[in-house]
Write an enzyme that holds these catalytic residues in place. Structure first.
Site, PDB file in Angstrom:
ATOM      1  N   HIS A 235      -3.921 -12.707  10.883  1.00 53.11           N
ATOM      2  CA  HIS A 235      -3.628 -12.369   9.489  1.00 53.11           C
ATOM      3  C   HIS A 235      -2.491 -11.351   9.476  1.00 53.11           C
ATOM      4  O   HIS A 235      -2.408 -10.490  10.360  1.00 53.11           O
ATOM      5  CB  HIS A 235      -4.867 -11.771   8.825  1.00 53.11           C
ATOM      6  CG  HIS A 235      -4.576 -10.971   7.593  1.00 53.11           C
ATOM      7  ND1 HIS A 235      -4.513  -9.588   7.601  1.00 53.11           N
ATOM      8  CD2 HIS A 235      -4.310 -11.359   6.324  1.00 53.11           C
ATOM      9  CE1 HIS A 235      -4.241  -9.166   6.375  1.00 53.11           C
ATOM     10  NE2 HIS A 235      -4.107 -10.211   5.594  1.00 53.11           N
TER      11      HIS A 235
ATOM     12  N   SER B 283       1.913 -12.896   2.382  1.00 54.72           N
ATOM     13  CA  SER B 283       0.602 -12.797   3.006  1.00 54.72           C
ATOM     14  C   SER B 283       0.317 -14.087   3.743  1.00 54.72           C
ATOM     15  O   SER B 283       0.599 -15.180   3.234  1.00 54.72           O
ATOM     16  CB  SER B 283      -0.468 -12.552   1.943  1.00 54.72           C
ATOM     17  OG  SER B 283      -1.757 -12.470   2.539  1.00 54.72           O
TER      18      SER B 283
ATOM     19  N   HIS C 142     -21.617  -4.033   6.111  1.00 52.09           N
ATOM     20  CA  HIS C 142     -22.963  -4.595   6.003  1.00 52.09           C
ATOM     21  C   HIS C 142     -23.421  -5.254   7.308  1.00 52.09           C
ATOM     22  O   HIS C 142     -24.606  -5.490   7.507  1.00 52.09           O
ATOM     23  CB  HIS C 142     -23.029  -5.607   4.856  1.00 52.09           C
ATOM     24  CG  HIS C 142     -22.159  -6.805   5.030  1.00 52.09           C
ATOM     25  ND1 HIS C 142     -20.788  -6.754   4.880  1.00 52.09           N
ATOM     26  CD2 HIS C 142     -22.439  -8.092   5.350  1.00 52.09           C
ATOM     27  CE1 HIS C 142     -20.275  -7.954   5.089  1.00 52.09           C
ATOM     28  NE2 HIS C 142     -21.257  -8.783   5.374  1.00 52.09           N
TER      29      HIS C 142
ATOM     30  N   HIS D 284      -1.403  -5.486  20.938  1.00 59.07           N
ATOM     31  CA  HIS D 284      -1.263  -4.071  20.585  1.00 59.07           C
ATOM     32  C   HIS D 284       0.013  -3.458  21.151  1.00 59.07           C
ATOM     33  O   HIS D 284       0.554  -2.514  20.556  1.00 59.07           O
ATOM     34  CB  HIS D 284      -2.493  -3.300  21.032  1.00 59.07           C
ATOM     35  CG  HIS D 284      -3.629  -3.412  20.062  1.00 59.07           C
ATOM     36  ND1 HIS D 284      -3.739  -2.608  18.959  1.00 59.07           N
ATOM     37  CD2 HIS D 284      -4.687  -4.271  20.025  1.00 59.07           C
ATOM     38  CE1 HIS D 284      -4.825  -2.931  18.286  1.00 59.07           C
ATOM     39  NE2 HIS D 284      -5.425  -3.943  18.905  1.00 59.07           N
TER      40      HIS D 284
ATOM     41  N   VAL E 255       2.934  -8.195   4.193  1.00 60.23           N
ATOM     42  CA  VAL E 255       3.851  -7.121   3.829  1.00 60.23           C
ATOM     43  C   VAL E 255       3.947  -7.150   2.313  1.00 60.23           C
ATOM     44  O   VAL E 255       4.219  -8.212   1.726  1.00 60.23           O
ATOM     45  CB  VAL E 255       5.253  -7.309   4.443  1.00 60.23           C
ATOM     46  CG1 VAL E 255       6.182  -6.189   3.989  1.00 60.23           C
ATOM     47  CG2 VAL E 255       5.176  -7.356   5.957  1.00 60.23           C
ATOM     48  N   ARG E 256       3.703  -6.028   1.661  1.00 59.10           N
ATOM     49  CA  ARG E 256       3.674  -6.025   0.204  1.00 59.10           C
ATOM     50  C   ARG E 256       4.341  -4.767  -0.351  1.00 59.10           C
ATOM     51  O   ARG E 256       4.416  -3.731   0.318  1.00 59.10           O
ATOM     52  CB  ARG E 256       2.238  -6.132  -0.307  1.00 59.10           C
ATOM     53  CG  ARG E 256       1.318  -5.044   0.191  1.00 59.10           C
ATOM     54  CD  ARG E 256      -0.142  -5.306  -0.190  1.00 59.10           C
ATOM     55  NE  ARG E 256      -1.005  -4.231   0.295  1.00 59.10           N
ATOM     56  CZ  ARG E 256      -1.552  -4.192   1.499  1.00 59.10           C
ATOM     57  NH1 ARG E 256      -1.317  -5.179   2.349  1.00 59.10           N
ATOM     58  NH2 ARG E 256      -2.305  -3.179   1.847  1.00 59.10           N
TER      59      ARG E 256
ATOM     60  N   GLY F  80      -5.918 -11.682 -12.382  1.00 60.53           N
ATOM     61  CA  GLY F  80      -5.748 -13.023 -12.925  1.00 60.53           C
ATOM     62  C   GLY F  80      -4.788 -13.872 -12.129  1.00 60.53           C
ATOM     63  O   GLY F  80      -4.160 -14.778 -12.671  1.00 60.53           O
ATOM     64  N   GLY F  81      -4.668 -13.588 -10.838  1.00 62.88           N
ATOM     65  CA  GLY F  81      -3.740 -14.342  -9.992  1.00 62.88           C
ATOM     66  C   GLY F  81      -4.171 -15.780  -9.783  1.00 62.88           C
ATOM     67  O   GLY F  81      -5.268 -16.204 -10.174  1.00 62.88           O
ATOM     68  N   ARG F  82      -3.306 -16.527  -9.121  1.00 65.56           N
ATOM     69  CA  ARG F  82      -3.530 -17.955  -8.907  1.00 65.56           C
ATOM     70  C   ARG F  82      -4.594 -18.141  -7.822  1.00 65.56           C
ATOM     71  O   ARG F  82      -4.379 -17.842  -6.652  1.00 65.56           O
ATOM     72  CB  ARG F  82      -2.209 -18.601  -8.481  1.00 65.56           C
ATOM     73  CG  ARG F  82      -2.234 -20.115  -8.391  1.00 65.56           C
ATOM     74  CD  ARG F  82      -0.820 -20.619  -8.147  1.00 65.56           C
ATOM     75  NE  ARG F  82      -0.762 -22.073  -8.171  1.00 65.56           N
ATOM     76  CZ  ARG F  82      -0.814 -22.836  -7.079  1.00 65.56           C
ATOM     77  NH1 ARG F  82      -0.939 -22.281  -5.888  1.00 65.56           N
ATOM     78  NH2 ARG F  82      -0.732 -24.153  -7.177  1.00 65.56           N
TER      79      ARG F  82
END
Length: 319
Positions: A125, A111, A194, A164, A128-129, A277-279
């Site tokens: 931004h 990321s 919002h 694009h 890839v996960r 609980g990630g860093r």
């Protein structure tokens, strides 16, 4: 950029998490090297971290957080790799697939967020996960996600068209419907409900991708990762030497506030990392180093700032 490793010999085979990991590590290396070369002065600091089985959050795994700050072009650029495992999926991952709640998981990805100093260079931004969820006696469930999106402060039509066009090229080998589908998803996802406005000009966004089988889905994820630099670096090169003053800088800081709002309120990756609980330092490196909010501020009619809202912050067919 290094070529992605060959993975499965047979279509429809089981997910190969180690091949995904090898690709992601190479992707992080390629992107950080290219950004250092483009910046010309800054260097990435790396924090390599590990989590053991006795971790309070019940996670195990490791990662490499790389952050460049106060460079010649980039005020902050963060490019993270992580590979973590846990006993149960957090709510951000199982909300859309409740049947997976309670499964053990492995989540890995690259990321990145880039915050340039010059207001004429857009923020970018990408990620890839890969997720793998398993339960004893049941077939593994896996999916890919990711994409890239662009957030300009001062819009240029040629930059939007280029961005694009490259995004469409990344999708082209996988079918004519892929770019329109994932572009539309990006427009819908990166929307501040919002505020009633998009975060930027979009790009690509996909999640829960498993419908093509592992080999083809992995090939698509690689194509998205490998096209990011092709989309972004030519824009940086065109804009990084443009002169600007206090007005442009103040508008950039104000618009960065929208970026912070989206990441903390809506972004699935941020919510997943915090809920699991990630860093925290790695998760929140996506935030800009300087930002400002103004009460009920409106751009001057006919100004370049107003044009951003009136022309660029509207979903359209740039490619």
């Amino acid at each position: 950029m290094a070529e992605a490793p060959e993975v499965l010999r047979l279509a429809g085979g089981p997910p190969d998490a180690e091949a995904v990991r090898a690709y992601l590590l190479g992707l992080q290396d390629a992107i950080t090297a290219a950004l250092e070369a483009e910046d010309g002065a800054g260097r990435f600091r790396e924090d390599a971290w590990t989590r053991g089985e006795d971790d309070p959050a019940g996670l195990a795994g490791e990662g490499r957080t790389r952050v460049l700050e106060e460079g010649g072009v980039f005020e902050r650029a963060g490019v993270n790799f992580s590979d973590v495992r846990g006993a149960r999926l957090p709510p951000a991952a199982s909300a859309r697939r409740p049947e997976l709640a309670g499964r053990a998981f492995r989540a890995m990805g690259v990321s990145l967020v880039i915050h340039p100093r010059n207001p004429y260079v857009p923020t970018a931004h990408a990620n890839v996960r890969f997720f793998l969820a398993e339960a004893q006696g049941e077939a593994p469930v896996w999916w890919f996600g990711g994409g890239f999106d662009l957030t300009p402060f001062y819009g240029f039509e040629e930059d939007c068209v280029h961005w694009h066009t490259v995004a469409r090229a990344a999708c082209a080998p996988f079918g004519e419907d892929v770019y329109p589908r994932f572009k539309r998803w990006c427009d819908e996802y990166f929307h501040l409900r919002h505020r009633g406005e998009p975060r930027g000009i979009g790009g690509l966004f996909f999640d829960d991708l498993d419908e093509w089988g592992f080999e083809r889905c992995f090939a698509f994820a690689r194509s998205v990762g490998d096209h990011f630099l092709k989309a972004y670096l030519p824009i940086v090169a065109r804009r990084k030497r443009m002169s600007y003053g206090e007005r442009e800088r103040e508008f950039q800081l104000y618009r960065r506030g929208r970026y912070v709002e989206f990441n903390l309120v809506y972004d699935r990756g941020t919510l997943f990392g915090l809920q699991s609980g990630g860093r925290a330092e790695s998760i929140l490196m996506s935030m800009p180093p300087r930002v400002a909010w103004r009460y009920d501020w409106r751009p001057e009619p006919g100004s370049p700032e107003a044009r951003l809202y009136e022309f660029f912050l509207r979903p359209r067919d740039w490619a």
